[in-house]
Design a protein around this motif. Structure first.
Motif, mmCIF file in Angstrom:
data_model
loop_
_atom_site.group_PDB
_atom_site.id
_atom_site.type_symbol
_atom_site.label_atom_id
_atom_site.label_comp_id
_atom_site.label_asym_id
_atom_site.label_seq_id
_atom_site.Cartn_x
_atom_site.Cartn_y
_atom_site.Cartn_z
ATOM 1 N N SER A 141 -24.128 -43.230 46.648
ATOM 2 C CA SER A 141 -24.162 -41.932 47.331
ATOM 3 C C SER A 141 -22.991 -41.788 48.299
ATOM 4 O O SER A 141 -22.446 -40.687 48.471
ATOM 5 N N ILE A 142 -22.569 -42.881 48.892
ATOM 6 C CA ILE A 142 -21.399 -42.839 49.781
ATOM 7 C C ILE A 142 -20.143 -42.530 48.967
ATOM 8 O O ILE A 142 -19.304 -41.718 49.370
ATOM 9 N N LEU A 143 -20.029 -43.140 47.791
ATOM 10 C CA LEU A 143 -18.868 -42.869 46.930
ATOM 11 C C LEU A 143 -18.865 -41.421 46.439
ATOM 12 O O LEU A 143 -17.807 -40.841 46.215
ATOM 13 N N ALA A 144 -20.052 -40.847 46.281
ATOM 14 C CA ALA A 144 -20.151 -39.470 45.780
ATOM 15 C C ALA A 144 -20.027 -38.435 46.891
ATOM 16 O O ALA A 144 -19.895 -37.241 46.610
ATOM 17 N N ALA A 145 -20.056 -38.884 48.146
ATOM 18 C CA ALA A 145 -20.057 -37.940 49.269
ATOM 19 C C ALA A 145 -18.726 -37.200 49.365
ATOM 20 O O ALA A 145 -17.680 -37.746 49.019
ATOM 21 N N PRO B 8 -25.631 -36.001 50.151
ATOM 22 C CA PRO B 8 -26.884 -36.234 49.413
ATOM 23 C C PRO B 8 -27.108 -37.714 49.101
ATOM 24 O O PRO B 8 -26.218 -38.388 48.593
ATOM 25 N N GLY B 9 -28.288 -38.172 49.432
ATOM 26 C CA GLY B 9 -28.687 -39.534 49.075
ATOM 27 C C GLY B 9 -28.295 -40.601 50.064
ATOM 28 O O GLY B 9 -28.818 -41.712 50.001
ATOM 29 N N VAL B 10 -27.372 -40.296 50.964
ATOM 30 C CA VAL B 10 -26.871 -41.358 51.850
ATOM 31 C C VAL B 10 -27.968 -41.807 52.820
ATOM 32 O O VAL B 10 -28.368 -42.973 52.826
ATOM 33 N N LEU B 11 -28.465 -40.892 53.608
ATOM 34 C CA LEU B 11 -29.452 -41.292 54.613
ATOM 35 C C LEU B 11 -30.789 -41.692 53.962
ATOM 36 O O LEU B 11 -31.422 -42.675 54.368
ATOM 37 N N GLN C 168 -36.899 -37.482 70.349
ATOM 38 C CA GLN C 168 -35.816 -37.570 69.372
ATOM 39 C C GLN C 168 -36.395 -37.306 67.990
ATOM 40 O O GLN C 168 -37.504 -37.732 67.686
ATOM 41 N N GLU C 169 -35.598 -36.624 67.175
ATOM 42 C CA GLU C 169 -36.075 -36.283 65.831
ATOM 43 C C GLU C 169 -34.941 -36.494 64.837
ATOM 44 O O GLU C 169 -33.783 -36.147 65.098
ATOM 45 N N LEU C 170 -35.291 -37.023 63.678
ATOM 46 C CA LEU C 170 -34.302 -37.244 62.630
ATOM 47 C C LEU C 170 -33.934 -35.909 61.974
ATOM 48 O O LEU C 170 -34.805 -35.078 61.736
ATOM 49 N N ARG C 171 -32.665 -35.730 61.674
ATOM 50 C CA ARG C 171 -32.204 -34.520 60.960
ATOM 51 C C ARG C 171 -31.960 -34.864 59.484
ATOM 52 O O ARG C 171 -30.870 -34.647 58.946
ATOM 53 N N LEU C 172 -32.977 -35.409 58.860
ATOM 54 C CA LEU C 172 -32.814 -35.909 57.493
ATOM 55 C C LEU C 172 -32.337 -34.824 56.536
ATOM 56 O O LEU C 172 -31.400 -35.036 55.761
ATOM 57 N N GLU C 173 -32.966 -33.657 56.592
ATOM 58 C CA GLU C 173 -32.573 -32.596 55.650
ATOM 59 C C GLU C 173 -31.139 -32.141 55.873
ATOM 60 O O GLU C 173 -30.411 -31.873 54.918
ATOM 61 N N ASP C 174 -30.751 -32.044 57.138
ATOM 62 C CA ASP C 174 -29.377 -31.617 57.436
ATOM 63 C C ASP C 174 -28.365 -32.628 56.906
ATOM 64 O O ASP C 174 -27.326 -32.251 56.345
ATOM 65 N N VAL C 175 -28.659 -33.915 57.115
ATOM 66 C CA VAL C 175 -27.709 -34.947 56.677
ATOM 67 C C VAL C 175 -27.684 -35.011 55.145
ATOM 68 O O VAL C 175 -26.617 -35.109 54.528
ATOM 69 N N VAL D 96 -22.935 -53.951 55.412
ATOM 70 C CA VAL D 96 -22.414 -53.053 54.378
ATOM 71 C C VAL D 96 -22.016 -51.711 54.999
ATOM 72 O O VAL D 96 -20.926 -51.190 54.742
ATOM 73 N N LEU D 97 -22.887 -51.164 55.846
ATOM 74 C CA LEU D 97 -22.592 -49.868 56.468
ATOM 75 C C LEU D 97 -21.399 -49.974 57.416
ATOM 76 O O LEU D 97 -20.542 -49.086 57.451
ATOM 77 N N ALA D 98 -21.336 -51.067 58.172
ATOM 78 C CA ALA D 98 -20.206 -51.242 59.092
ATOM 79 C C ALA D 98 -18.902 -51.368 58.300
ATOM 80 O O ALA D 98 -17.869 -50.809 58.694
ATOM 81 N N ALA D 99 -18.959 -52.073 57.174
ATOM 82 C CA ALA D 99 -17.758 -52.226 56.353
ATOM 83 C C ALA D 99 -17.270 -50.873 55.843
ATOM 84 O O ALA D 99 -16.071 -50.612 55.764
ATOM 85 N N LEU D 100 -18.210 -49.996 55.534
ATOM 86 C CA LEU D 100 -17.854 -48.700 54.937
ATOM 87 C C LEU D 100 -17.593 -47.620 55.979
ATOM 88 O O LEU D 100 -17.152 -46.528 55.629
#
Lengths: 100, 100
Positions: free
Chosen positions: A94-98, B89-92, B77-84, A16-20
């Motif tokens: 969320s991808i559609l809303a980004a 919003p909501g994607v990651l 390595q550290e995730l940048r969850l808040e930045d992303v 799904v992610l690769a498709a998008l």
């Protein structure tokens, strides 16, 4: 009566992610979402050839993100938002809303 | 005091999705999220070589999904969850919450 392909399972999260992750396909998906109904293929892309577009539609369909139907002899594409949300809640919406 | 690379902007939505669409990278991101703090590289993957892992870490970092720091001479390595989340919003967060 429209012919709609039998629904397949939604693909893996990676599929799904690769498709998008392709900009042409993401634009197709955004236009399908905006249409809110099966949309004729030709209105879903601008700057690629028909054969390239067909390739992209196939990747989306195989990932379970879209489905194809034939209405009045013309191929249409439709987003499977509810199906994808049911398996991966919030991902596609969320991808559609980004922001673009 | 840890050296942390200067933060870059989060990448385009396509870059973020492409970074996450690989199963090795998605697993790395899941482990970073579980760690909740900078994690030593070696604990973030199992079945790839160190050089392949470095390649995957680079793609994640260039997409703005992660950041690298050196703590006690060891790369983390550290995730940048808040930045992303701030940009998309909501994607990651929905991807992290998705079933395997």
């Amino acid at each position: 009566m429209p012919e709609t392909e039998v629904r397949a399972e939604v693909g893996s999260l990676q599929e799904v992610l690769a498709a998008l992750s392709d900009p042409v396909r993401l634009e197709m998906v955004r236009r399908m979402h905006a249409a809110g109904a099966p949309a004729a293929c030709a209105v879903l892309y601008d700057d690629v050839s028909k054969s390239t577009a067909s390739h992209h539609f196939k990747i989306l369909r195989e990932a379970g993100v879209t489905q194809r139907s034939v209405i009045g002899g013309q191929t249409h594409q439709e987003l499977r938002l509810e199906d994808v949300e049911a398996v991966y809640p919030g991902v596609l919406s969320s991808i559609l809303a980004a922001p673009r």
